[in-house]
Structure formats: C-alpha cells, structure tokens
Design a protein around this motif. Structure first.
Motif, PDB file in Angstrom:
ATOM      1  N   GLU A   1       0.829  -1.208   0.000  1.00 49.60           N
ATOM      2  CA  GLU A   1       0.000   0.000   0.000  1.00 49.60           C
ATOM      3  C   GLU A   1       0.859   1.251   0.000  1.00 49.60           C
ATOM      4  O   GLU A   1       0.615   2.196  -0.767  1.00 49.60           O
ATOM      5  N   ARG A   2       1.871   1.277   0.870  1.00 51.04           N
ATOM      6  CA  ARG A   2       2.721   2.473   0.979  1.00 51.04           C
ATOM      7  C   ARG A   2       3.524   2.707  -0.298  1.00 51.04           C
ATOM      8  O   ARG A   2       3.661   3.838  -0.754  1.00 51.04           O
ATOM      9  N   LEU A   3       4.040   1.624  -0.882  1.00 53.15           N
ATOM     10  CA  LEU A   3       4.789   1.783  -2.131  1.00 53.15           C
ATOM     11  C   LEU A   3       3.891   2.315  -3.239  1.00 53.15           C
ATOM     12  O   LEU A   3       4.299   3.189  -4.016  1.00 53.15           O
ATOM     13  N   ARG A   4       2.648   1.827  -3.310  1.00 54.80           N
ATOM     14  CA  ARG A   4       1.699   2.345  -4.312  1.00 54.80           C
ATOM     15  C   ARG A   4       1.417   3.825  -4.076  1.00 54.80           C
ATOM     16  O   ARG A   4       1.359   4.619  -5.021  1.00 54.80           O
ATOM     17  N   GLU A   5       1.229   4.211  -2.809  1.00 58.84           N
ATOM     18  CA  GLU A   5       0.974   5.620  -2.486  1.00 58.84           C
ATOM     19  C   GLU A   5       2.161   6.493  -2.862  1.00 58.84           C
ATOM     20  O   GLU A   5       1.992   7.578  -3.432  1.00 58.84           O
ATOM     21  N   LEU A   6       3.363   6.024  -2.535  1.00 58.71           N
ATOM     22  CA  LEU A   6       4.571   6.788  -2.851  1.00 58.71           C
ATOM     23  C   LEU A   6       4.771   6.890  -4.357  1.00 58.71           C
ATOM     24  O   LEU A   6       5.221   7.926  -4.862  1.00 58.71           O
ATOM     25  N   GLU A   7       4.424   5.834  -5.078  1.00 65.81           N
ATOM     26  CA  GLU A   7       4.514   5.870  -6.533  1.00 65.81           C
ATOM     27  C   GLU A   7       3.497   6.867  -7.101  1.00 65.81           C
ATOM     28  O   GLU A   7       3.819   7.661  -7.990  1.00 65.81           O
ATOM     29  N   ALA A   8       2.288   6.856  -6.564  1.00 63.02           N
ATOM     30  CA  ALA A   8       1.246   7.791  -7.026  1.00 63.02           C
ATOM     31  C   ALA A   8       1.634   9.245  -6.765  1.00 63.02           C
ATOM     32  O   ALA A   8       1.290  10.134  -7.550  1.00 63.02           O
ATOM     33  N   GLU A   9       2.385   9.484  -5.696  1.00 64.84           N
ATOM     34  CA  GLU A   9       2.840  10.844  -5.357  1.00 64.84           C
ATOM     35  C   GLU A   9       4.101  11.245  -6.127  1.00 64.84           C
ATOM     36  O   GLU A   9       4.569  12.364  -6.013  1.00 64.84           O
ATOM     37  N   GLY A  10       4.663  10.298  -6.887  1.00 64.16           N
ATOM     38  CA  GLY A  10       5.845  10.612  -7.681  1.00 64.16           C
ATOM     39  C   GLY A  10       7.152  10.554  -6.915  1.00 64.16           C
ATOM     40  O   GLY A  10       8.166  11.061  -7.394  1.00 64.16           O
ATOM     41  N   LEU A  11       7.150   9.909  -5.749  1.00 64.90           N
ATOM     42  CA  LEU A  11       8.372   9.795  -4.948  1.00 64.90           C
ATOM     43  C   LEU A  11       9.136   8.508  -5.245  1.00 64.90           C
ATOM     44  O   LEU A  11      10.347   8.445  -5.067  1.00 64.90           O
ATOM     45  N   VAL A  12       8.414   7.478  -5.664  1.00 70.60           N
ATOM     46  CA  VAL A  12       9.004   6.159  -5.906  1.00 70.60           C
ATOM     47  C   VAL A  12       8.695   5.723  -7.330  1.00 70.60           C
ATOM     48  O   VAL A  12       7.610   5.985  -7.850  1.00 70.60           O
ATOM     49  N   ARG A  13       9.683   5.069  -7.926  1.00 72.19           N
ATOM     50  CA  ARG A  13       9.510   4.491  -9.253  1.00 72.19           C
ATOM     51  C   ARG A  13       9.549   2.970  -9.108  1.00 72.19           C
ATOM     52  O   ARG A  13      10.359   2.431  -8.359  1.00 72.19           O
TER      53      ARG A  13
END
Length: 111
Positions: free
Chosen positions: A54-66
């Motif tokens: 969940e957190r990785l998906r959220e961070l990806e949606a915010e543009g912090l994680v690829r």
C-alpha cells in the motif's frame, strides 16, 4: 512568543504523507538505492507485506518512488526513489543529527 503562521496547504500535505505509518522509513531505506520488495520488507521486519504494498503504491502515485519491472524469468521488480523522492535526503540527514543530539534510547536498544 509569536504565534506560528497558518499552515501552508503544501506543507500540510507533505507532513500528512510522510507521517503515515512506515512511509518515512520506506523512503529512508530507498535512499540507499534501488531495492526489491523483499529487501525493503527484510529491513523493516515489523512491517507487513500488505502495508508495504500500500505504501509503495501511495509513494509511486505521489511521484516519490519508481517501480521498475524487468522482464526476466522470474520477473524482477525494483523500487527506487525519483528525483522528487531523493530530494528528501537532507530532511532525513537533519532528523538524524537532531535524533543523535536529543533522543535517548534504553541501554538495550543502543546500536
């Protein structure tokens, strides 16, 4: 003492994002470079796989994680910080310095 000015909506959103349980620690782990899911999970043993996803998906949606998918057998997926995510490094450096100066740990927790 002067009262603080009202919170800027961008500041408030940033604090909301980073204060979500495990989010800041995931970003901190990714500062070392790209990692696979199992590597992140292994470095944060109390974090469930469901919450990590969940957190990785959220961070990806915010543009912090690829999230990079490599078409190998078996498929390899790596997570890394984007430029936006890497720009948080000074924040973590400052928190580390502050913690070293002000946070006391019980004798058993010192490393």
């Amino acid at each position: 003492m002067e009262p603080h000015s009202p919170l800027c909506p961008r500041f408030e959103k940033a604090i909301d994002l980073l204060s979500k349980r495990w989010t800041a620690l995931i970003v901190f782990r990714l500062l070392d470079g790209p990692q696979r899911f199992v590597g992140i999970a292994g470095s944060l043993p109390n974090l469930s796989g469901k919450v990590l996803s969940e957190r990785l998906r959220e961070l990806e949606a915010e543009g912090l994680v690829r999230r990079d998918v490599y078409p190998e057998t078996p498929v390899r997926i790596e997570y890394s910080l984007t430029e936006k995510g890497r720009d948080l490094a000074p924040l973590f450096d400052n928190i580390g310095r502050w913690a070293a100066k002000w946070i006391e740990l019980p004798e058993d927790d010192r490393r």
